[in-house]
Design a protein around this motif. Structure first.
Motif, PDB file in Angstrom:
ATOM      1  N   GLU A  38       0.771  -1.194  -0.012  1.00 14.26           N
ATOM      2  CA  GLU A  38      -0.050   0.062   0.040  1.00 14.26           C
ATOM      3  C   GLU A  38       0.841   1.180  -0.045  1.00 14.26           C
ATOM      4  OE1 GLU A  38      -3.253   0.014  -0.351  1.00 14.26           O
ATOM      5  OE2 GLU A  38      -3.017  -2.255  -0.717  1.00 14.26           O
ATOM      6  N   TRP A  72       4.505   3.301  -4.981  1.00  8.56           N
ATOM      7  CA  TRP A  72       3.715   4.092  -6.172  1.00  8.56           C
ATOM      8  C   TRP A  72       4.773   3.867  -7.256  1.00  8.56           C
ATOM      9  CZ3 TRP A  72       0.149   8.207  -5.914  1.00  8.56           C
ATOM     10  CH2 TRP A  72      -0.545   8.443  -4.605  1.00  8.56           C
ATOM     11  N   TYR A  84       8.010  10.794  -1.059  1.00  5.22           N
ATOM     12  CA  TYR A  84       7.841   9.268  -1.909  1.00  5.22           C
ATOM     13  C   TYR A  84       9.680   9.078  -2.448  1.00  5.22           C
ATOM     14  CZ  TYR A  84       2.984  10.331  -1.348  1.00  5.22           C
ATOM     15  OH  TYR A  84       1.779  10.548  -1.131  1.00  5.22           O
ATOM     16  N   GLU A  98      -4.479   5.018  -9.290  1.00  5.71           N
ATOM     17  CA  GLU A  98      -4.328   6.405  -8.888  1.00  5.71           C
ATOM     18  C   GLU A  98      -2.927   6.346  -8.339  1.00  5.71           C
ATOM     19  OE1 GLU A  98      -6.774   4.073  -5.825  1.00  5.71           O
ATOM     20  OE2 GLU A  98      -6.802   4.442  -7.939  1.00  5.71           O
ATOM     21  N   ARG A  99      -2.089   5.193  -8.171  1.00  2.00           N
ATOM     22  CA  ARG A  99      -0.647   5.234  -7.658  1.00  2.00           C
ATOM     23  C   ARG A  99       0.373   4.575  -8.856  1.00  2.00           C
ATOM     24  NH1 ARG A  99      -2.331   1.663  -3.288  1.00  2.00           N
ATOM     25  NH2 ARG A  99      -0.476   0.337  -3.542  1.00  2.00           N
ATOM     26  N   GLY A 128       1.752  11.694  -4.213  1.00  2.84           N
ATOM     27  CA  GLY A 128       2.382  10.808  -5.173  1.00  2.84           C
ATOM     28  C   GLY A 128       3.963  11.392  -5.329  1.00  2.84           C
ATOM     29  N   ASP A 178       6.292   5.569  -0.223  1.00  6.15           N
ATOM     30  CA  ASP A 178       5.811   6.525   0.755  1.00  6.15           C
ATOM     31  C   ASP A 178       6.292   6.445   2.229  1.00  6.15           C
ATOM     32  OD1 ASP A 178       4.278   8.527   1.951  1.00  6.15           O
ATOM     33  OD2 ASP A 178       2.295   7.325   1.320  1.00  6.15           O
TER      34      ASP A 178
END
Length: 888
Positions: free
Chosen positions: A122, A125, A195, A148-149, A187, A177
């Motif tokens: 989770e 990214w 990130y 979305e990642r 992101g 992250d």
């Protein structure tokens, strides 16, 4: 998770997936475009460029890397490091985007029990190239990463090339992250500090054309074979897995900072300026150790200068933090402890590493003390005059005369609120370096277009017969003229000839190439040089002396027997010299380079002190005792691991294959990895005459010697010289040293007396010189050229005497002479002249500019030296003009 375990898990994962584990290459590769290996893919460049065919279709490595473009940024932020480890997996046509993506994902997110890194999916990214729908689709639909990642970026961020025409392609970068406490949501396109990038997957599928920058080039077509190149930052992943803020807090560098705190009495975290210095120490200590490990020694050019700069920044940073004693050994020992689990060879080479680092510290501490004083004086003058820029001449003088690096001058100037006239400094450096340099481009392939050789490298590697044969029948596979393949070579042309087999040794390992001839029924040629390309093909440089040669023709390749014999003597003599050095000086005297040609050898070695006459004599005795022992010279091919187990020495910076050749002379006396040609017995080397030793850089010495007949000729010449001296001096040969010492003492005494008489004569004429003074404004200028032969000390004495006799009058005295081609000069100003605005240093500068010199001093007295006597008259005129212009 310790960094060593991170490395091991990465390697184990890809080996289990069928990849060949490739050891890290040396930081020093034979690449004219690179000072150091700066990326994990560099050792694989010949495969990506199509110059060589890879021996495997997949590979994995943990490559040592050094980047030095941002040295000044190290420590200022926590994101810059000079040394880092790049873990990578490579595919040469076996798998492409899906394979690279799934391999990376499974390793990053796999459980610790299963050999993965256990990262939370989770928190990951990715970015992909703007129009790379294929990669984005794999991330979303195969891996299951939410759309979305997955973010898209342009060529500057997500398109890779080597910066020159060749393979290129889109990339996909993986980010972790670190959490809201580290920055903004959104992101990596929003915040690449929160990130943090940990892995870059490059999909090589295109070929780029000419251009500049990261995104200013044309895509000219698709590659015939798609390749994968990935790079995972070991240190960055360590930050995440060890839950620390930056690499300086990891298990590799924090221990160095802890020791630095003890040595300096300062605390890390107290203020930004000190934190920068602590980070500089930690970073540069690790980089310095790894460079020394791979054979770099401190010096004044290229990679040697980079090492010197790093080590000196450590020393100065420690001093600024409060260290008062030696620090290098403690700091380097800490790096040894942290890095040896990953690089066990550090322990084997520790004595040499420690000796080089400590030797540089001792040398630089002397420079630092005197240079800092000189810098402060120069900076105070600039500020006193209301200036903000330290002149290029002053910076050059600090560098050239006092050994103070320009980088250090610029750092100290910035700390003092000043800038440096770097342009003028560089111009002076360029003038100093303007000298003829041997141009080896004609015979070295470098990174010129070598595509013409590729078919031979891939399909027709040369069979080398030279270890046993000096003559062989061979077929001409290719002829190259002016970079292009041709069918024939005719009389008068110079061409490169590729044979299917050859007895000619190609230049390598410090040994020059064989010379000889090629003969065919209708042609003849002289072989003037032989070089390797792609490490597999021998390229013969041939001057066609008669008839012609044609592709497909059979020729007889004949090595010049006399050349080969004398070359073997020199190469085997080099091995004996190396063994003798280690026996006399100890194990830290390790080879740092060599060159041997027929009858002569030059051997560079790491050692911090000048050798004594007794040491040189002993080295010669040990070497010639080995010659006299008539030991057999044995060679054996074995694996690299077995060779090391035997105790064979390897050359630092050299890249060896799985199979190596060991040359052994006298059992344990000399055993080295070497691909050169050698004599069969040590007695065949003939006498070895050690000519002497010299310095070729900080911590590196050089020995030169003759072998065989050249040694005999040298000894004969020396004997004739001794006989001639003994006859002329009417002294037995055995008494020559004492007789020459006596004559030298008498000569020195006579020269001393002559100098005293000359000084007295000059001083006695001071009144005459003052009478020659002419007015320049309100100041009387005495500008006189003294008789040739008056030295700098006498010039200075006469100037001081003249100033004293001038009394209260405003007088400037400039006296100069010519001695051994040099132009010593001195200027003195009376207090009244100084009050009128005339400074001795300004007059010295005006005169020095005309005689190719410079100098300095105080307002009342300054001196200097030049190298252009023909400019003296113009200098005297310029000095008078300067006195007139300087008056307020």
């Amino acid at each position: 998770m310790k960094t060593h375990e991170i490395r091991q898990r990465f390697t184990d994962h890809f080996v289990a997936a069928g990849h060949t584990a490739v050891p890290s290459a040396s930081l020093i590769l034979d690449d004219p475009n690179l000072l150091f290996v700066n990326a994990g893919m560099v050792p694989f460049k010949p495969y990506f460029l199509g110059q060589q065919t890879p021996p495997f279709d997949t590979a994995t490595s943990i490559q040592k890397c050094v980047r030095t473009l941002d040295i000044e940024e190290v420590g200022v932020t926590t994101r810059h490091n000079t040394f880092f480890q790049m873990a990578g997996n490579f595919s040469f046509g076996r798998y492409f985007k899906e394979g690279a993506i799934t391999h990376a994902w499974s390793l990053l997110t796999g459980s610790l029990d299963e050999g993965g890194f256990g990262l939370d999916p989770e928190r990951l990214w990715v970015t992909v190239y703007t129009d790379d729908d294929e990669a984005a689709g794999i991330w979303e639909h195969t891996v299951g990463l939410p759309a979305e990642r997955i973010q898209r970026l342009g060529m500057a961020d997500n398109y890779w090339s080597m910066g020159v025409p060749g393979p290129c392609g889109p990339s996909s970068e993986i980010y972790y992250d670190r959490g809201p406490e580290h920055g903004r949501e959104g992101g990596p396109v929003v915040d690449d500090t929160r990130y943090i990038e940990i892995w870059n997957l490059v999909f090589m599928e295109n070929e780029r054309g000419e251009g500049r920058g990261k995104d200013d080039f044309e895509i000219v077509g698709a590659l015939p074979k798609k390749n994968i190149d990935t790079g995972m930052g070991v240190e960055r992943l360590a930050c995440i897995l060890q839950d620390v803020d930056n690499v300086y807090e990891t298990d590799l560098l924090r221990p160095v900072i802890d020791v630095a705190e003890t040595l300096t009495g300062s605390a890390y975290g107290a203020n930004h300026a000190d934190d920068v210095r602590f980070r500089v120490i930690a970073d540069h200590c690790r980089t310095g150790l790894m460079l020394i490990l791979d054979g770099v020694t401190p010096g004044n050019e290229g990679r040697e200068y980079i090492l010197r700069r790093l080590l000196r920044r450590i020393i100065r940073s420690a001093r600024l933090l409060g260290a008062t004693g030696d620090t290098m050994e403690r700091l380097m020992d800490t790096v040894r402890e942290t890095m040896t689990p990953s690089y066990p060879e550090i322990a084997d080479n520790w004595d040499r590493i420690r000796s080089v680092a400590v030797g540089e510290e001792k040398a630089f501490l002397k420079t630092l003390e005197s240079g800092t004083r000189l810098f402060r004086s120069a900076a105070e003058k600039v500020r006193a005059a209301g200036g903000t820029t330290l002149g290029g001449e002053e910076a050059f003088a600090l560098h050239d005369t006092h050994g103070f690096p320009i980088d250090l001058t610029m750092e100290m100037a910035a700390e003092a609120g000043l800038s440096v006239d770097e342009g003028r400094f560089r111009a002076l450096m360029d003038e100093q370096r303007a000298r003829a340099k041997a141009d080896n481009d004609a015979k070295k392939h470098g990174h010129a277009d070598v595509s013409v050789y590729r078919p031979f490298v891939d399909n027709h590697p040369t069979v080398f017969l030279g270890y046993t044969d000096r003559q062989a029948e061979a077929e001409i596979l290719g002829i190259i003229r002016d970079g292009a393949l041709v069918d024939r070579a005719r009389e008068g042309e110079r061409v490169q000839v590729i044979l299917d087999r050859t007895p000619f040794y190609a230049e390598s390992g410090g040994q020059l190439a064989d010379r000889g001839t090629l003969r065919a029924p209708g042609g003849a040629g002289d072989v003037e040089d032989v070089q390797k390309t792609g490490k597999r093909v021998w390229v013969h440089s041939v001057a066609v002396t008669g008839g012609e040669f044609a592709v497909g023709e059979r020729v007889t390749a004949v090595v010049d027997d006399a050349w080969r014999h004398a070359a073997r003597q020199a190469h085997s003599g080099t091995h004996l010299i190396h063994a003798a050095l280690r026996q006399v000086l100890g194990p830290t005297a390790v080879q740092a380079g060599s060159m041997n040609r027929p009858g002569f050898l030059r051997f560079d070695f790491s050692y911090g002190e000048q050798l004594t006459e007794d040491q040189l004599r002993e080295i010669g005795d040990v070497t010639n005792s080995a010659v006299d022992a008539d030991w057999a010279v044995n060679t054996v091919e074995t694996s690299l691991d077995e060779a090391k187990a035997m105790g064979a020495m390897a050359l630092f910076g050299e890249n060896y294959g799985d199979r190596v050749r060991v040359v052994e002379i006298g059992g344990p006396f000399s055993m080295e990895l070497c691909g050169g040609t050698h004599v069969d017995h040590s007695s065949q080397i003939g006498p070895v005459s050690v000519l002497g030793e010299s310095s070729v850089g900080s911590g590196v010495r050089r020995i030169e010697a003759y072998t065989g007949l050249d040694s005999m000729r040298h000894l004969s010449t020396e004997a004739a010289l001794v006989t001639s001296l003994a006859t002329d001096l009417r002294t037995p040969s055995a008494d020559l040293p004492e007789r020459i010492a006596s004559l030298s003492a008498r000569l020195r005494e006579a020269e001393k007396r002559i100098n005293q008489l000359r000084a007295a004569e000059v001083t006695s004429k001071v009144g005459e010189y003052l009478a020659q003074g002419t007015p320049e404004g309100e100041v009387t200028v005495v500008a006189v050229r003294l008789p040739d032969g008056v030295g700098a000390g006498d010039v200075r004495t006469a100037v001081a005497e003249a100033r004293g006799r001038a009394g209260a009058e405003p007088v400037v005295v400039l006296l100069t002479s010519v001695t051994d081609g040099k132009v010593p000069f001195a200027v003195a100003c009376t207090p009244a002249a100084v009050d009128l605005g005339v400074r001795a240093g300004d007059v010295v500068a005006a005169f020095g500019a005309e005689v190719g010199g410079r100098g300095g001093g105080k307002p009342e007295m300054a001196q200097g030296s030049g190298s252009s006597p023909e400019g003296i008259d113009a200098g005297l005129t310029a000095a008078r003009r300067a006195v007139r212009d300087l008056q307020q």
